[in-house]
Motif scaffolding. Structure first.
Motif, short mmCIF file in Angstrom:
data_model
loop_
_atom_site.label_atom_id
_atom_site.label_comp_id
_atom_site.label_asym_id
_atom_site.label_seq_id
_atom_site.Cartn_x
_atom_site.Cartn_y
_atom_site.Cartn_z
N UNK A 270 49.22 43.21 40.98
CA UNK A 270 49.14 41.40 41.92
C UNK A 270 49.84 42.94 42.46
N UNK A 271 50.40 43.93 43.06
CA UNK A 271 51.13 44.39 43.97
C UNK A 271 49.34 44.31 45.75
N UNK A 272 48.78 44.64 45.16
CA UNK A 272 47.97 45.02 46.52
C UNK A 272 46.97 43.46 47.23
N UNK A 273 47.78 42.63 46.47
CA UNK A 273 47.14 41.16 46.88
C UNK A 273 48.09 40.32 46.00
N UNK A 274 47.71 38.73 46.57
CA UNK A 274 48.58 37.34 46.71
C UNK A 274 47.45 36.83 45.79
N UNK A 275 46.34 37.02 46.26
CA UNK A 275 45.71 35.99 45.25
C UNK A 275 44.33 37.70 44.71
N UNK B 48 44.63 45.45 48.50
CA UNK B 48 42.73 44.80 48.63
C UNK B 48 42.69 44.10 49.59
#
Lengths: 272, 254
Positions: free
Chosen positions: A86-91, A141
């Motif tokens: 989840x580091x790269x995108x909250x979605x 991302x």
């Protein structure tokens, strides 16, 4: 205030597509600004950071010595591995199965494109060979993960420096000389190019996260140096006309040449 | 996955002259004073798809972090008047010299960073919400816990989460009476020897409050107190850099 971007994203996009442009200012056939930074991680034998717009992927290659497989006793082994957190995108919507599929696709790509000479990674037939673990982490991302993954994997392998290893037959031990290093020869560089189709007719190059969400289907073309193709993926979605496929392939070849020039000209300096 | 047992080549056999190969062979050693920190680089806003993010570099140690939240807690049974903080630290497989899985270290660091950062957040303003911090260590070359805490603190500020104060953190290595600040590489890892210790301090510079003191190894009380005092002085020196990183976010927004 205009909230149509969140509530009706497709309508919002159509307004831009009518005028042949996109909300972020790009033309339909334009890629985002791509940067490549090799040799960032000094604890890895090879590494590369690729930024395609806001999508950032880092690939680190660690080399270990092990036994070759039974099927290919004269070849080394390269194992790509992708980690998405989840580091790269909250979605983040990708499941672990999809990520494993991506790993398998990358592994197949390295074998099918014949870009790496696996025999050069063998030290002693049936006994010792180099095993290269390529770990890719997505740091940010914003769409088009696959292109960035392929570019970072290939440029990290291009950047790898392995020490010379010699098998001493008298002592039956491996002698490692960390000061004399050699790089892998990569004669052909595969480059991936992704497209999104919207409303079955419009083709968007290098889709970002919003565009991927409103698209009907995603097409990926993997092009090699000499005008050859070594991969073509279209998973479901709306049907594509032959004219569309033709345009994709032409654009992919042009993009391939740009990216290859970037990889070959980048200073392959590993901080060792 | 490969079923073979592969051995990192550095642990393998010996080099031609019969000596074992150390992990630092071939690397340039930088000569540093005992009380001198390595170069610190801090930047916010690398990741655009999360609420807040930061990147911290202490010498060659590199950490990336992002914050997701505040998000509504899904559980309906327990109402929490204060926000919940979750922290996850992961080490990239290429971050060490030898490609090992370090699940114990990851769990340890996750707990440490969460406990260091929690007192600094105004959790009472976020009832029934969850704030997640995700950190990824790209290269582990000493002072990693300190870098993780700095990164987490900046990412929280970038996400706009209310904090009492910014956190700064420094690691000090004690070898007998000798104190070495910001240990790198081999200096940081050899804590198994008797009489040596690694002390990490997380400190809020304006409030003059310590949120974390972590000691690994064994040493005397006097050395721990001296090391903590030294670490606090250094935290005051690092603080302007943290402030500057925040100001840079402001300028980017304009």
């Amino acid at each position: 205030m205009d909230f149509s971007r969140e509530t009706q994203p497709k309508e919002y996009y159509r307004k831009f597509l009518e005028k042949d442009c996109r909300p972020d200012g790009r033309k339909l056939c334009e890629f985002r600004h791509t940067t490549l930074t090799p040799g960032l991680i000094s604890s890895a034998e090879g590494s590369s950071l690729v930024k395609v717009g806001d999508t950032i992927v880092i690939c680190g290659v660690k080399a270990e010595v092990g036994k070759p497989t039974e099927l290919h006793p004269d070849q080394g082994i390269i194992i790509p591995n992708i980690e998405l957190s989840p580091l790269c995108s909250s979605r983040l919507k990708m499941s672990s199965e999809e990520v494993e599929c991506l790993c398998t696709t990358l592994s197949d790509l390295l074998k099918n494109s014949k870009c790496i000479d696996f025999a050069s990674l063998c030290i002693v037939s049936q006994k010792y060979c180099w095993i290269l673990y390529c770990d890719m982490y997505c740091l940010s991302l914003n769409g088009n993960l696959f292109d960035a993954l392929v570019q970072s994997l290939v440029s990290a392998l291009y950047n790898v420096k392995l020490p010379l290893v010699v098998f001493n037959e008298e002592t039956e031990a491996l002698e490692i000389d960390p000061k004399s290093t050699w790089s892998l020869t990569i004669p052909r560089i595969p480059v991936a190019c992704s497209f999104a189709t919207v409303d079955q007719t419009v083709l968007l190059v290098d889709p970002d996260a919003e565009e991927e969400a409103i698209s009907d289907s995603i097409l990926t073309v993997i092009a090699l140096d000499d005008g050859q193709l070594c991969g073509f993926y279209k998973s479901g979605g709306s049907p594509a006309t032959p004219d569309m496929l033709d345009r994709c392939m032409k654009r992919a070849h042009a993009r391939g040449n740009e990216v290859r020039a970037q990889i070959r000209q980048s200073p392959s300096s590993n901080k060792r | 996955m490969c079923e073979n047992l592969s051995i990192p080549f550095l642990l393998q056999q010996y080099s031609k002259n019969g000596k074992p190969i150390s992990s630092t062979s071939g690397k340039k050693t930088v000569v540093r004073d005992d009380r001198q920190c390595r170069t610190l680089y801090l930047k916010c806003g690398m990741v655009t798809q999360t609420e807040g993010s930061a990147y911290a570099e202490m010498g060659t140690t590199k950490v990336v972090g992002s914050v997701i939240g505040p998000r509504e807690l899904q559980r309906r049974d327990d109402f929490r008047p204060k926000g919940t903080l979750k922290c996850q630290v992961k080490f990239a497989k290429f971050s060490h010299q030898n490609r090992l899985t370090v699940e114990d270290l990851e769990r340890d660091y996750s707990n440490q960073v969460a406990s260091a950062v929690e007192p600094a957040i105004v959790l009472s303003k976020y009832p029934k919400t969850l704030i997640e911090i995700h950190l990824l260590v790209l290269e582990n070359d000493g002072s990693t816990l300190a870098a993780c805490i700095l990164c987490a603190s900046l990412a929280l500020a970038d996400a706009g989460i209310e904090l009492y104060d910014m956190l700064t953190a420094v690691s000090v290595r004690a070898i007998g009476d000798r104190l070495i600040v910001d240990p790198a590489g081999e200096e940081a890892t050899r804590v198994e020897e008797a009489g040596t210790a690694l002390i990490t301090v997380a400190y809020m510079a304006r409030l003059h409050q310590t949120t974390l003191i972590d000691l690994k190894g064994d040493t005397s009380v006097k050395v721990v107190l001296d090391a903590s005092k030294l670490a606090v002085d250094l935290c005051h020196q690092i603080d302007p850099l943290v402030q500057q990183a925040l100001l840079d976010i402001e300028q980017l927004d304009e």
